[in-house]
Structures are given as C-alpha cells and as structure tokens.
Design a protein around this motif. Sequence first.
Motif, mmCIF file in Angstrom:
data_model
loop_
_atom_site.group_PDB
_atom_site.id
_atom_site.type_symbol
_atom_site.label_atom_id
_atom_site.label_comp_id
_atom_site.label_asym_id
_atom_site.label_seq_id
_atom_site.Cartn_x
_atom_site.Cartn_y
_atom_site.Cartn_z
ATOM 1 N N PRO A 72 -0.952 27.511 -16.708
ATOM 2 C CA PRO A 72 0.415 27.781 -17.194
ATOM 3 C C PRO A 72 0.767 26.991 -18.452
ATOM 4 C CG PRO A 72 0.422 27.489 -14.819
ATOM 5 C CD PRO A 72 -0.956 27.115 -15.299
ATOM 6 N N GLN A 73 0.284 25.755 -18.553
ATOM 7 C CA GLN A 73 0.521 24.979 -19.777
ATOM 8 C C GLN A 73 -0.171 25.629 -20.975
ATOM 9 O OE1 GLN A 73 -0.959 21.177 -18.468
ATOM 10 N NE2 GLN A 73 1.076 20.475 -17.836
ATOM 11 N N TYR A 74 -1.358 26.147 -20.748
ATOM 12 C CA TYR A 74 -2.096 26.856 -21.796
ATOM 13 C C TYR A 74 -1.284 28.050 -22.304
ATOM 14 C CZ TYR A 74 -5.738 30.031 -23.624
ATOM 15 O OH TYR A 74 -6.473 30.906 -24.379
ATOM 16 N N LEU A 75 -0.651 28.780 -21.404
ATOM 17 C CA LEU A 75 0.164 29.922 -21.822
ATOM 18 C C LEU A 75 1.331 29.479 -22.704
ATOM 19 C CD1 LEU A 75 0.256 32.021 -18.521
ATOM 20 C CD2 LEU A 75 -1.285 32.267 -20.483
ATOM 21 N N VAL A 76 1.971 28.371 -22.341
ATOM 22 C CA VAL A 76 3.049 27.817 -23.173
ATOM 23 C C VAL A 76 2.502 27.454 -24.544
ATOM 24 C CG1 VAL A 76 4.622 25.850 -23.473
ATOM 25 C CG2 VAL A 76 4.461 27.008 -21.245
ATOM 26 N N ALA B 185 13.521 30.274 -16.780
ATOM 27 C CA ALA B 185 13.623 28.991 -17.479
ATOM 28 C C ALA B 185 13.504 27.834 -16.499
ATOM 29 C CB ALA B 185 14.933 28.915 -18.260
ATOM 30 N N SER B 186 14.015 28.020 -15.283
ATOM 31 C CA SER B 186 13.941 26.953 -14.284
ATOM 32 C C SER B 186 12.492 26.681 -13.851
ATOM 33 C CB SER B 186 14.799 27.291 -13.068
ATOM 34 O OG SER B 186 14.339 28.483 -12.456
ATOM 35 N N THR B 187 11.628 27.663 -13.982
ATOM 36 C CA THR B 187 10.204 27.472 -13.685
ATOM 37 C C THR B 187 9.540 26.655 -14.791
ATOM 38 O OG1 THR B 187 10.135 29.570 -12.515
ATOM 39 C CG2 THR B 187 8.017 28.696 -13.277
ATOM 40 N N LEU B 188 9.990 26.861 -16.023
ATOM 41 C CA LEU B 188 9.379 26.178 -17.165
ATOM 42 C C LEU B 188 9.788 24.714 -17.284
ATOM 43 C CD1 LEU B 188 9.508 28.743 -20.089
ATOM 44 C CD2 LEU B 188 7.502 27.725 -19.031
ATOM 45 N N THR B 189 10.982 24.371 -16.841
ATOM 46 C CA THR B 189 11.493 23.016 -17.068
ATOM 47 C C THR B 189 10.569 21.930 -16.533
ATOM 48 O OG1 THR B 189 13.749 23.831 -17.199
ATOM 49 C CG2 THR B 189 13.468 21.484 -16.701
ATOM 50 N N PRO B 190 10.125 21.973 -15.268
ATOM 51 C CA PRO B 190 9.207 20.910 -14.805
ATOM 52 C C PRO B 190 7.853 20.952 -15.520
ATOM 53 C CG PRO B 190 9.622 22.510 -13.042
ATOM 54 C CD PRO B 190 10.503 22.872 -14.187
ATOM 55 N N LEU B 191 7.396 22.135 -15.856
ATOM 56 C CA LEU B 191 6.139 22.294 -16.592
ATOM 57 C C LEU B 191 6.251 21.628 -17.964
ATOM 58 C CD1 LEU B 191 3.351 23.893 -16.753
ATOM 59 C CD2 LEU B 191 4.684 25.689 -17.837
ATOM 60 N N LEU B 192 7.348 21.899 -18.665
ATOM 61 C CA LEU B 192 7.560 21.309 -19.989
ATOM 62 C C LEU B 192 7.752 19.795 -19.902
ATOM 63 C CD1 LEU B 192 9.879 24.048 -21.483
ATOM 64 C CD2 LEU B 192 7.509 23.568 -22.149
ATOM 65 N N ARG B 193 8.376 19.332 -18.840
ATOM 66 C CA ARG B 193 8.554 17.893 -18.643
ATOM 67 C C ARG B 193 7.188 17.207 -18.534
ATOM 68 N NH1 ARG B 193 11.655 17.870 -14.129
ATOM 69 N NH2 ARG B 193 13.444 18.396 -15.413
ATOM 70 N N ARG B 194 6.283 17.818 -17.765
ATOM 71 C CA ARG B 194 4.931 17.239 -17.636
ATOM 72 C C ARG B 194 4.184 17.302 -18.974
ATOM 73 N NH1 ARG B 194 5.452 20.042 -12.804
ATOM 74 N NH2 ARG B 194 4.197 21.794 -13.529
ATOM 75 N N MET B 195 4.362 18.378 -19.710
ATOM 76 C CA MET B 195 3.702 18.495 -21.010
ATOM 77 C C MET B 195 4.247 17.462 -21.997
ATOM 78 S SD MET B 195 3.434 22.645 -21.342
ATOM 79 C CE MET B 195 2.433 22.651 -22.836
ATOM 80 N N GLU B 196 5.531 17.181 -21.904
ATOM 81 C CA GLU B 196 6.128 16.161 -22.773
ATOM 82 C C GLU B 196 5.595 14.779 -22.404
ATOM 83 O OE1 GLU B 196 10.422 15.385 -24.743
ATOM 84 O OE2 GLU B 196 10.432 15.653 -22.558
#
Length: 150
Positions: free
Chosen positions: A45-49, A72-83
């Motif tokens: 999923p991070q790769y897709l982002v 968007a609520s699915t992306l928020t924790p994913l983006l937090r980990r990527m950050e």
Amino acid sequence: MARTPPIDLPANRLDQQLCFALYRATNAITHTYRAPLAALGLTYPQYLVMLVLWEDGEQTVGGLAQRLALDASTLTPLLRRMETAGLVQRQRDPANQRSVRVRLTDAGQALEAPTAAIQQRVACATRLDGPTFEQLRLQLHRLAADLDAA
C-alpha cells in the motif's frame, strides 16, 4: 439496468467465480512484490501511495484517497508511518486548514528507480507478452469502472 452475463456459469463453483480468479491473481501479484519492496522499507500500500506521488507530485490526502480508490481515513495511519520512516512530509494546507498536503522527501524520491526495477521483474514474472499485459491491464481498469458505475 442489469446486463445478461457474458457466459452461462455453473452456480456456486469456486473456480468459475470471476471474483475468486481476481482474488487469487491479486494475492499472487502482491506476494511477488512483498519481499523486494520490504527490502526497500515499503509495504505494497505504501508503494501505491509512492506511485501517485512520483507521477503527480504533491497531493492532498483527499486527492490520494480518490486516486487510489481508498477512504482518507484508511490513508491517514499509512501516511503517518511513511512520515515516521522519512519518506513523505505531511503539512496542513495554509489556504485550507482542513486539508493536509503530502509530498515526497528526498529519501522517498530516491526510491523511484529501485521500485521501477521491481515493477519490471514482477511484469516479467507474469509471463505475459507486452500486448497481452497491456490488454489485461486495460480490461481490469474497464471492469473496475463498470462495477463502480453499476
């Protein structure tokens, strides 16, 4: 208006289900990506982002969600980990404080070339020739659009 199925399928036969064929193929593809992406510190999923950010540049979380067909609520924790991993930066949009913008860091940008090599290896693993690969990709996008419209 419902259309007639293109073929007459026996009811309740697992191997005759389009959903199961897609499920198996999806699992096989993501499994093929898993180890090489993990070596770069990415999940699928991070790769897709990352693909969206490499292609389109800075995005809002809502824009990413729309492009990836996710909430968007699915992306928020994913983006937090990527950050936290140093791949992206998130920042409130000064023009609209309700909106969060996401951009790649230098470390995130540096992963574009190695992931392109992974994508090439996965494409080769399908054993499809170029025209067949492209036709299948287009058919799957068309299928998704038709199902979204139904």
